[in-house]
Design a protein around this motif. Structure first.
Motif, PDB file in Angstrom:
ATOM      1  N   SER A   1      52.047   8.042   3.114  1.00 30.08           N
ATOM      2  CA  SER A   1      52.998   7.038   2.605  1.00 30.08           C
ATOM      3  C   SER A   1      52.409   5.625   2.585  1.00 30.08           C
ATOM      4  CB  SER A   1      54.349   7.043   3.333  1.00 30.08           C
ATOM      5  OG  SER A   1      54.306   6.229   4.472  1.00 30.08           O
ATOM      6  N   VAL A   2      51.302   5.364   3.313  1.00 30.76           N
ATOM      7  CA  VAL A   2      50.616   4.077   3.184  1.00 30.76           C
ATOM      8  C   VAL A   2      49.393   4.252   2.274  1.00 30.76           C
ATOM      9  CG1 VAL A   2      49.390   2.211   4.378  1.00 30.76           C
ATOM     10  CG2 VAL A   2      51.356   3.333   5.469  1.00 30.76           C
ATOM     11  N   ASP A   3      48.553   5.226   2.598  1.00 34.72           N
ATOM     12  CA  ASP A   3      47.300   5.424   1.854  1.00 34.72           C
ATOM     13  C   ASP A   3      47.406   6.530   0.803  1.00 34.72           C
ATOM     14  OD1 ASP A   3      45.375   3.627   3.402  1.00 34.72           O
ATOM     15  OD2 ASP A   3      46.372   4.752   4.985  1.00 34.72           O
ATOM     16  N   PHE A   4      48.393   7.383   0.930  1.00 37.33           N
ATOM     17  CA  PHE A   4      48.598   8.472  -0.034  1.00 37.33           C
ATOM     18  C   PHE A   4      50.001   8.994   0.189  1.00 37.33           C
ATOM     19  CE2 PHE A   4      47.022  10.216   3.891  1.00 37.33           C
ATOM     20  CZ  PHE A   4      47.881  11.271   4.134  1.00 37.33           C
TER      21      PHE A   4
ATOM     22  N   ASN B   1      58.371   6.927 -13.449  1.00 33.67           N
ATOM     23  CA  ASN B   1      57.007   7.032 -13.991  1.00 33.67           C
ATOM     24  C   ASN B   1      56.047   7.699 -13.008  1.00 33.67           C
ATOM     25  OD1 ASN B   1      56.906   4.988 -12.147  1.00 33.67           O
ATOM     26  ND2 ASN B   1      55.574   3.666 -13.343  1.00 33.67           N
ATOM     27  N   ASP B   2      56.545   8.057 -11.812  1.00 33.32           N
ATOM     28  CA  ASP B   2      55.766   8.783 -10.811  1.00 33.32           C
ATOM     29  C   ASP B   2      54.406   8.132 -10.564  1.00 33.32           C
ATOM     30  OD1 ASP B   2      55.561  10.740  -8.912  1.00 33.32           O
ATOM     31  OD2 ASP B   2      54.436  12.075 -10.230  1.00 33.32           O
ATOM     32  N   PHE B   3      54.445   6.890 -10.114  1.00 32.29           N
ATOM     33  CA  PHE B   3      53.220   6.128  -9.899  1.00 32.29           C
ATOM     34  C   PHE B   3      53.233   5.522  -8.502  1.00 32.29           C
ATOM     35  CE2 PHE B   3      51.064   2.106  -9.712  1.00 32.29           C
ATOM     36  CZ  PHE B   3      49.815   2.465 -10.180  1.00 32.29           C
ATOM     37  N   PRO B   4      52.131   5.536  -7.760  1.00 27.56           N
ATOM     38  CA  PRO B   4      50.879   6.228  -8.059  1.00 27.56           C
ATOM     39  C   PRO B   4      51.016   7.739  -7.910  1.00 27.56           C
ATOM     40  CG  PRO B   4      50.747   5.034  -5.958  1.00 27.56           C
ATOM     41  CD  PRO B   4      52.085   4.776  -6.501  1.00 27.56           C
ATOM     42  N   PRO B   5      50.083   8.494  -8.522  1.00 24.87           N
ATOM     43  CA  PRO B   5      50.218   9.954  -8.522  1.00 24.87           C
ATOM     44  C   PRO B   5      50.144  10.539  -7.114  1.00 24.87           C
ATOM     45  CG  PRO B   5      48.059   9.274  -9.359  1.00 24.87           C
ATOM     46  CD  PRO B   5      48.869   8.034  -9.202  1.00 24.87           C
ATOM     47  N   PRO B   6      50.892  11.645  -6.851  1.00 27.44           N
ATOM     48  CA  PRO B   6      50.845  12.272  -5.525  1.00 27.44           C
ATOM     49  C   PRO B   6      49.492  12.947  -5.273  1.00 27.44           C
ATOM     50  CG  PRO B   6      52.202  13.578  -7.017  1.00 27.44           C
ATOM     51  CD  PRO B   6      51.793  12.358  -7.784  1.00 27.44           C
ATOM     52  N   ALA B   7      49.169  13.112  -3.980  1.00 32.23           N
ATOM     53  CA  ALA B   7      47.872  13.699  -3.604  1.00 32.23           C
ATOM     54  C   ALA B   7      48.080  15.121  -3.100  1.00 32.23           C
ATOM     55  CB  ALA B   7      47.240  12.864  -2.504  1.00 32.23           C
TER      56      ALA B   7
END
Ligand SMILES: [Mg+2]
Length: 325
Positions: free
Chosen positions: A48-51, A60-66
């Protein structure tokens, strides 16, 4: 359970000539040849901080999930990038995780696959680590250990007035997905270090403006960045057009976005010109590196940008910073 996980994990770790004592003991014993120095760095990534794993509520689902695999790779890559910034050869990593109690085992296995991929790519050894579980999100920390000959280490506080500033590739817009596919410039750094004099270096993790400011401040010098020379990544252009994000220009993305993990080098002018004229693939086969001169180190302590029409402005060292009180 930790014991079962380690029973699954440990047999998969390769025996390695750098390990005097194998993973599974209280500590790793590393051996490097020829009186080399040890370089150590650590980095911690928090869900949730870095990914993030799940899709955001934003349309728009940004940034993309990892994926967990990507997080495993990235956790290693960002620590290796710090070794690259010192021109050290990566040798070993130790990995600590705080896993969510629910689904932690499956997550750990996926993380391990990603970690193993980077271990293989950079010919390093996974020397040990720690596995915890809690009722919070995933936290992963990778400590990377590198080797270097005495007095050959790059550092950030030795840039000299008159040096040219170089970046090793185009910048900006990494949040569109490149931040989950980080390529640390380890091979490029050691190849450049073996051929060219470099006065100072760091990896651009938080943004060109803030990281360049850090190098200049640490070196007690100033600098000028020529804005039309800053290489802008196509992602910076795409990101400036994504709705619901900070509407800033591609150049601003290139100057401020974090997570590019290109290197910033301060080099004597002649060496800098030779490096940018050199064929990158003659330094490192199949490299994606594209070194570009972007400015100069100055004796005056000011940190400035110039535009092609000759305007000079004081540069704000903007970029990513963790906020806490
Ligand atoms: Mg760094």
């Amino acid at each position: 359970m930790e014991t079962q996980f380690l029973k699954w994990l440990l047999p998969q770790l390769n025996k390695d000539h750098r390990l005097e004592v194998l993973p599974g003991d209280d500590a790793a014993v590393l051996r490097f040849p020829g009186g080399k120095r040890t370089v150590v760095t650590t980095d911690l990534l928090t869900e949730s901080v870095d990914f993030r794993f799940s899709k955001s509520s934003a349309d728009n689902d940004f940034p993309p999930p990892a994926s967990a695999h990507q997080v495993g790779r990235k956790a290693v890559a960002v620590s290796l990038s710090d070794l690259a910034a010192m021109a050290a050869t990566p040798e070993a990593i130790v990995v600590s995780v705080a896993l969510p109690q629910n689904g932690g085992r499956r997550l750990a296995e996926e993380l391990f696959k990603g970690i193993q991929e980077e271990v293989n790519t950079f010919d390093i050894t996974l020397a040990g680590g720690d596995t915890n579980a809690w009722d919070g999100p995933l936290v992963i920390s990778v400590t990377a250990i590198g080797s270097i000959l005495p007095r050959q280490c790059w550092r950030r506080d030795t840039a000299q007035a008159g040096d040219f500033l170089i970046v090793t590739g185009p910048l900006g817009g990494s949040l569109l997905g490149r931040h989950l596919n980080v390529t640390p410039r380890c091979r490029e750094a050691t190849a450049i270090a073996s051929r060219y004099p470099v006065h100072a270096a760091l990896d651009i993790s938080d943004g060109l403006a803030i990281d360049c400011g850090r190098m200049l401040t640490a070196s007690h010098v100033g600098g000028t960045i020529e804005l039309d020379l800053v290489p802008i990544h196509p992602d910076a252009i795409s990101l400036s057009e994504v709705p619901h994000t900070n509407q800033i220009t591609p150049l601003e993305h290139a100057m401020q976005d974090g997570e590019d993990f290109e290197l910033l080098l301060a080099m004597p002018a002649e060496a800098a010109q030779a490096l940018v004229q050199d064929d990158p693939s003659s330094l490192v086969a199949k490299t994606t590196m594209q070194p570009r001169i972007i400015g100069k180190v100055t004796e005056s302590l000011d940190f400035c940008s110039t535009t092609p029409d000759g305007q000079t402005k004081r540069l704000e060292p903007k970029g990513f910073e963790h906020v806490f009180q």
